[in-house]
Design an enzyme around this catalytic site. Structure first.
Site, PDB file in Angstrom:
ATOM      1  N   GLY A 171       0.868  -1.320   0.032  1.00 59.93           N
ATOM      2  CA  GLY A 171       0.039  -0.080   0.100  1.00 59.93           C
ATOM      3  C   GLY A 171       0.836   1.353  -0.062  1.00 59.93           C
ATOM      4  O   GLY A 171       0.455   2.295  -0.742  1.00 59.93           O
ATOM      5  N   THR A 172       1.785   1.385   0.796  1.00 58.84           N
ATOM      6  CA  THR A 172       2.720   2.763   0.825  1.00 58.84           C
ATOM      7  C   THR A 172       3.226   2.895  -0.429  1.00 58.84           C
ATOM      8  O   THR A 172       3.278   3.956  -0.862  1.00 58.84           O
ATOM      9  CB  THR A 172       3.999   2.300   1.994  1.00 58.84           C
ATOM     10  N   GLN A 197      -7.779  -0.449   3.257  1.00 58.87           N
ATOM     11  CA  GLN A 197      -8.900  -1.051   3.996  1.00 58.87           C
ATOM     12  C   GLN A 197     -10.128  -1.251   3.825  1.00 58.87           C
ATOM     13  O   GLN A 197     -10.889  -1.550   4.791  1.00 58.87           O
ATOM     14  CB  GLN A 197      -8.842  -0.075   5.353  1.00 58.87           C
ATOM     15  N   SER A 214      -3.148  -3.412  -0.849  1.00 61.05           N
ATOM     16  CA  SER A 214      -2.132  -4.205  -0.289  1.00 61.05           C
ATOM     17  C   SER A 214      -2.878  -5.606   0.264  1.00 61.05           C
ATOM     18  O   SER A 214      -3.726  -5.774   0.690  1.00 61.05           O
ATOM     19  CB  SER A 214      -1.879  -3.514   1.188  1.00 61.05           C
ATOM     20  N   HIS A 260      -1.439  -7.976   2.387  1.00 62.81           N
ATOM     21  CA  HIS A 260      -1.490  -8.430   3.927  1.00 62.81           C
ATOM     22  C   HIS A 260      -2.775  -8.053   4.634  1.00 62.81           C
ATOM     23  O   HIS A 260      -2.944  -8.486   5.748  1.00 62.81           O
ATOM     24  CB  HIS A 260      -0.198  -8.053   4.266  1.00 62.81           C
ATOM     25  N   THR A 267      12.361  -7.568 -10.826  1.00 61.03           N
ATOM     26  CA  THR A 267      11.925  -8.677 -10.991  1.00 61.03           C
ATOM     27  C   THR A 267      10.673  -9.107 -10.143  1.00 61.03           C
ATOM     28  O   THR A 267      10.522  -8.827  -9.010  1.00 61.03           O
ATOM     29  CB  THR A 267      12.920  -9.834 -10.750  1.00 61.03           C
ATOM     30  N   CYS A 276       4.097   7.110  19.618  1.00 61.19           N
ATOM     31  CA  CYS A 276       5.123   7.526  20.650  1.00 61.19           C
ATOM     32  C   CYS A 276       6.171   8.013  19.923  1.00 61.19           C
ATOM     33  O   CYS A 276       7.195   7.510  19.267  1.00 61.19           O
ATOM     34  CB  CYS A 276       5.523   6.068  21.736  1.00 61.19           C
TER      35      CYS A 276
END
Ligand code: PLP
Length: 386
Positions: free
Chosen positions: A74-75, A181, A201, A203, A239, A327
């Site tokens: 996705g990125t 999503q 994406s 995953h 590839t 964080c």
């Protein structure tokens, strides 16, 4: 963890690879390991598998196979879409996006601003709904592209993409949509939605990590961001990861078959979890538009508690969830999504995302409700009033 397996409620972060996907991938490491660009019979077998996967991914989103470009996820797809369109239209220097996009889009947009581009971040309301009037007025003659996500990764809130695409089209601005999503969770048809580019994406839909796709509608001009060989119509040289692509194809096929039925049963479990928590924990409230969400996500704020403390306590009790906060340098920053929605800091700082999948069971939800209740009550007894 009471000797029981963990309850995994972090499926928006990633999902378990479906056993059928693992099975589909295995031959492409063991036997059909040739380069898909090789002209010999083994290379041709690998090529055939890549093209079959392209058809499966295209079918999931109502695209034509030749409109699918395989990427690393996705990125990369978000980056290729936005930078690729800007580079192909050098006379336009404005990008219109929203304040609640994934960091893959937002960080790129900050970089673009540093490089002299103009970026408009359209606001959302307290339910996470997009201000479509502000979106429409941002689309000026200098806008090269608009990038608006379909389902929000933190709240699950779904934007009315067809309506947004129509506004963009009426101003001649191509719309890129991050469907990472939403694809596989709700019906996605890029053609009827009117989006010109879309990021996916594997995953997030029980496929392998490190593979995704960019849908590039025919006629959209995109410049490659990597140079090298001629793979993926020059748009993504390198590839091809044949086994990963095959796994993505199988995951997309399974997601397409499951989408309607799963949506219903996952929503039932999600609603039961949400109700169980909100009814028992007085400081808990749901963030985001509950009427317009993907079926697997709920984002719950525990007023006055720290999300990290909840997350760690739940993890120790065997429940895996996520907080949207980041964080940085010792201090916890509330999620940019909840901040953009104007959620009170005392709620935003204590907000937890629960995300289910078709693998989540009744029993897991029952146990999760009990554990969350216990944890929230224990932490609120310890909390120092602020
Ligand atoms: N876009 C959205 C909405 C996401 O939720 C994610 C992952 O969390 C991404 C993009 C990035 O995808 P990937 O992890 O495949 O790079």
């Amino acid at each position: 963890m009471d000797g029981m397996a963990a309850i995994y409620l972090d499926n928006n972060s990633t999902t378990r690879v479906d056993p059928e996907v693992v099975e589909a991938m295995a031959p492409y490491w063991r036997e059909v390991y040739a380069n898909a660009s090789s002209q010999h019979i083994m290379g041709q077998a690998a090529r055939g598998a890549v093209e079959a996967a392209r058809e499966q991914v295209a079918a999931l989103i109502g695209a034509k196979p030749r409109e699918i470009v395989f990427t690393s996820g996705g990125t990369e797809s978000d980056n290729l879409a936005i930078r690729g369109v800007l580079d192909a239209n050098p006379n336009k220097r404005h990008v219109v996006t929203t304040a609640v996009e994934h960091v893959a889009v937002l960080s790129l947009c900050s970089r673009l601003e540093q490089q002299g581009y103009r970026v408009t971040f359209v606001a959302v309301d307290s339910s996470g709904r997009l201000d479509t009037d502000a979106f429409a007025s941002a689309l000026d003659k200098d806008a090269a592209l608009a990038s608006v996500m379909h389902a929000n990764n933190e709240t699950g809130v779904v934007f009315p993409i067809a309506e947004i695409a129509e506004i963009a089209a009426s101003r001649g601005v191509p719309l890129h949509c991050d469907i990472v999503q939403s694809a596989g969770k709700i019906d996605v048809d890029v053609r009827s939605m009117g989006v010109r580019l879309a990021s996916l994406s594997a995953h997030k839909m029980h496929g392998p990590k490190g593979v995704g796709a960019l849908y590039v509608g025919s006629g959209v001009r995109v410049r490659n961001q990597q140079v090298g060989g001629h793979q993926e119509r020059d748009l993504r040289p390198g590839t091809e990861g044949v086994a990963s692509i095959v796994g993505f194809g199988r995951a997309a096929e399974l997601a397409r078959k499951r989408v309607v039925e799963n949506g219903r049963s996952i929503a039932e479990l999600r609603d039961r979890l949400e109700r169980g928590i909100v009814e028992a924990v007085t400081i808990a409230r749901v963030n985001g538009d509950t009427g317009r969400r993907v079926s697997n996500t709920t984002n719950i704020g525990f007023e006055g508690l720290e999300a990290e403390a909840i997350l760690i306590a739940l993890s120790e009790a065997g429940v895996c969830v996520a907080s949207g906060s980041a964080c940085s340098s010792g201090s916890v920053e509330p999620s940019h999504v909840l901040a953009a929605m104007g959620i009170d800091e005392r709620i935003a700082n204590g907000s937890i995302r629960f995300s289910l999948s078709h693998e989540t069971t009744d029993d897991e939800i029952e146990r999760a409700v009990e554990i969350v209740k216990r944890t929230a009550l224990r932490l609120s007894a310890l909390a120092v009033p602020r």
